[in-house]
Design an enzyme around this catalytic site. Structure first.
Site, short mmCIF file in Angstrom:
data_model
loop_
_atom_site.label_atom_id
_atom_site.label_comp_id
_atom_site.label_asym_id
_atom_site.label_seq_id
_atom_site.Cartn_x
_atom_site.Cartn_y
_atom_site.Cartn_z
N SER A 1 6.98 6.17 10.34
CA SER A 1 6.11 5.27 9.60
C SER A 1 5.89 5.83 8.21
CB SER A 1 4.76 5.11 10.30
OG SER A 1 3.98 6.28 10.17
N LYS A 2 5.35 4.97 7.32
CA LYS A 2 5.17 5.45 5.95
C LYS A 2 4.04 6.46 5.85
CE LYS A 2 2.72 1.24 4.42
NZ LYS A 2 2.84 0.09 3.52
N ARG A 3 3.24 6.58 6.91
CA ARG A 3 2.21 7.61 6.91
C ARG A 3 2.72 8.89 7.55
NH1 ARG A 3 -1.19 3.06 8.25
NH2 ARG A 3 -2.60 2.58 6.54
N THR B 1 0.83 -1.21 0.00
CA THR B 1 0.00 0.00 0.00
C THR B 1 0.86 1.26 0.00
OG1 THR B 1 -0.13 -0.10 2.42
CG2 THR B 1 -1.90 -1.16 1.17
#
Length: 467
Positions: free
Chosen positions: A248-250, A17
Site C-alpha cells: 500500500s502507499k502507506r 493524498t
C-alpha cells in the site's frame, strides 16, 4: 451483464493524498479493460474530499501515471469537491424522505458511547440516539453545535450481492450502524459521495480492492434508499509485498511513476499488473489488444496476488527485446542526458539499442551500456592490472595502426584485428579482452567488432592510444 444499464460504464476513483500506487493502477487496468472489452466507457474521478491531505501534486502524479500507462479515459477527471451542492441536495432528499437525519453528538459523546459499549461487552457503534422514530423523544438540540447527517440504515434484514470476484456475499444490517454521510462542514463522507457519483455517472460495474467489501452494504442500502440502479461489484484481492504484507502507499509501495523512472516500459507494467489476480490460460506475455479481447471479468482470482519484482523485470526484458529500436533510442536518449552526456544528432543510437537490448531488462540498464559511447570510461584497477600488460599494450598499439585506414564496419574491424593476431601470434581473447577493458571499461560485451564499429572513430582511436 448488469440489467439495469444499457451501456457498460466503469470508473477509477483515486484519492489525491499521495501517488497512484500499484493496487489502484491494477484496479484502473481491470476497469479500463472491462469497459473496452464490451465497448463501454471508462471514467476517471478524483475523490478529493479529504481536504486536509489532498494535494494538487498528487492529482498531477495520478494523471501522469494514467497517461504513461495508456489508460485513456472517456470522461474526467471529475472532482468531488466541485460537486458539493449535489451531495447536499441528495442528503436533503434523504432527510425529507425520512431516510437520513441530523445528529448532534460531539466527538467526546461518541467516544464515551463506545467506551460504555465496550464495558458491557457489546459491539461498538452509533446507538441511534438522534434517529427519529414514532413516539421517540429526541434530546434537546445543543447550542452552537454543527450537526452531521446520518443515514438511517435499515434495522433488519440482510444486504446480499453476487460479487463478480468473490461470489455471493451476505451481511446482516444489524452488523452496521447509521453511517455519517455529511460532516459538520458540509463535506460528504466517502461512502455517500461514491454512491451519488456512481449514480450520477451511471456506473454499471465497480472493480475495487477487497478492503472495500465492508463499505459495500452501506452503499447498497444508500442506492436502494435513493431508488438508484445498483452497479455490480467486483472486489479484487490485495497485492502482497515481498514480506507477505499488504502492498500500500502507506507501507512499502512504490509509485507507478517510479517504475517509469527506473526504466520500465508501460506495456510491460500493464502486462504484469494484469497477471496479478487474473489469467488467460498460461499466457504470460500479451498485448493490450489481446488483454482487451480476453478481459470479460471472468478468471479473476479470489486469493491475494504476490508482487514479484524479478518477474516484472523479466517481463520488461521481454518487451525491451521486442521493442522498436528507434523507439528505444528516443526513450534512452533523455536518460543519457540526465547523466550529463551529450549525444550527437548523428549518433547511431537506434543501432546501439539494437546491439545491446538483448542484455537489458530495463531502460536504465540499456543506458548503462551506452554510456561508454558518449563519456569517458575507466576499467577497474583489477581489470587493468590483469589485462593491460606489456604484451597486450603492444598488440593494442598495432591495432591502432591497423585501424587507421580500415573500413569502419564490423567486417573491416574484424579484418584489422585478425591481421594483428597473425602478426603478434596471439589468440582472439588475448586481444579482444584487453581491447574491451581499454575502450569499453569492462571485460565482456557483445561481439567486439560490432561494438567497435558503432564508436565514433576518433573516440576509439584516442582510447587505443591512451597510456
Amino acid at each position: 451483464m448488469n440489467p439495469h444499464f444499457k451501456t457498460i460504464r466503469t470508473r477509477i476513483a483515486p484519492s489525491p493524498t499521495g501517488f497512484l500506487h500499484l493496487g489502484t493502477a491494477r484496479t484502473a487496468l481491470f476497469s479500463w479493460a472491462f469497459a473496452r472489452h464490451f465497448g463501454g466507457q471508462f471514467v476517471l474521478r478524483i475523490e478529493d474530499t479529504d481536504v486536509a491531505r489532498s494535494t494538487q501534486d498528487s492529482v498531477e502524479q495520478i494523471l501522469a501515471s494514467m497517461h504513461w500507462l495508456g489508460l485513456e479515459y472517456d470522461e474526467g477527471p471529475i472532482y468531488q469537491m466541485q460537486r458539493l451542492d449535489r451531495y447536499q441536495a441528495v442528503a436533503q432528499q434523504l432527510i425529507s424522505a425520512g431516510k437520513a437525519y441530523y445528529c448532534y453528538c460531539s466527538p467526546e459523546e461518541l467516544a464515551a458511547m463506545r467506551e460504555d459499549q465496550k464495558a458491557r461487552g457489546e459491539k461498538t457503534g452509533y446507538d441511534g440516539r438522534w434517529r427519529p422514530a414514532p413516539g421517540k423523544q429526541l434530546p434537546p438540540v445543543p447550542e452552537g453545535v454543527k450537526p452531521v447527517i446520518r443515514f438511517a440504515n435499515p434495522e433488519g434484514g440482510e444486504v446480499v450481492w453476487d460479487d463478480l470476484v468473490k461470489g455471493p456475499i451476505r451481511i446482516g444490517n444489524k452488523e452496521i450502524d447509521d453511517l455519517i454521510i455529511v460532516r459538520p462542514d458540509g463535506v460528504p463522507t466517502y461512502n455517500f459521495a461514491v454512491v451519488v457519483d456512481d449514480w450520477d455517472m451511471q456506473i454499471s460495474h465497480v472493480f475495487r480492492g477487497d478492503e472495500h467489501v465492508n463499505n459495500t452494504p452501506w452503499q447498497i442500502n444508500l442506492f436502494e434508499a435513493l431508488g438508484a440502479p445498483l452497479p455490480q461489484f467486483g472486489h479484487v484481492p490485495i497485492i502482497l509485498g515481498d514480506d507477505g504484507l499488504k502492498l500500500s502507499k502507506r507501507r512499502g509501495a512504490v509509485s507507478v511513476t517510479a517504475y517509469e523512472e527506473a526504466g520500465y516500459l508501460p506495456e510491460a507494467m500493464l502486462n504484469y499488473l494484469a497477471r496479478l489476480g487474473w489469467s488467460h490460460g498460461d499466457d504470460e506475455i500479451f498485448s493490450r489488444e489481446q488483454l482487451v479481447a480476453w478481459f470479460d471479468g471472468a478468471h479473476l482470482t479470489k486469493s491475494p496476488a504476490q508482487w514479484d519484482a524479478a518477474k516484472l523485470e523479466w517481463v520488461n526484458g521481454q518487451y525491451i527485446k521486442a521493442a522498436d529500436d528507434a523507439r528505444l533510442a528516443s526513450l534512452v536518449a533523455p536518460r543519457l542526458s540526465r547523466r550529463g552526456l551529450v549525444v550527437p544528432p548523428d549518433a547511431p543510437l537506434a543501432a546501439l539499442c539494437a546491439l545491446f537490448k538483448d542484455r537489458c531488462s530495463t531502460l536504465e540498464a540499456l543506458a548503462d551500456w551506452l554510456v561508454m559511447y558518449f563519456g569517458p570510461v575507466q576499467a577497474s584497477d583489477e581489470d587493468r592490472a590483469q589485462h593491460l600488460g606489456e604484451a597486450a599494450r603492444d598488440a593494442l598499439a598495432a591495432l591502432a595502426i591497423a585501424l587507421k585506414d580500415a573500413e569502419w564496419t564490423p567486417a573491416g574491424i574484424s579484418s584489422a584485428m585478425k591481421a594483428v593476431l597473425a602478426q603478434k601470434g596471439l589468440k582472439m581473447p588475448q586481444l579482444a579482452i584487453p581491447l574491451r577493458v581499454l575502450v569499453c571499461g569492462r571485460t565482456q560485451t557483445p561481439a567486439i567488432d560490432q561494438v567497435l564499429a558503432l564508436f565514433d572513430r576518433k573516440i576509439l582511436m584516442d582510447r587505443l592510444q591512451a597510456p
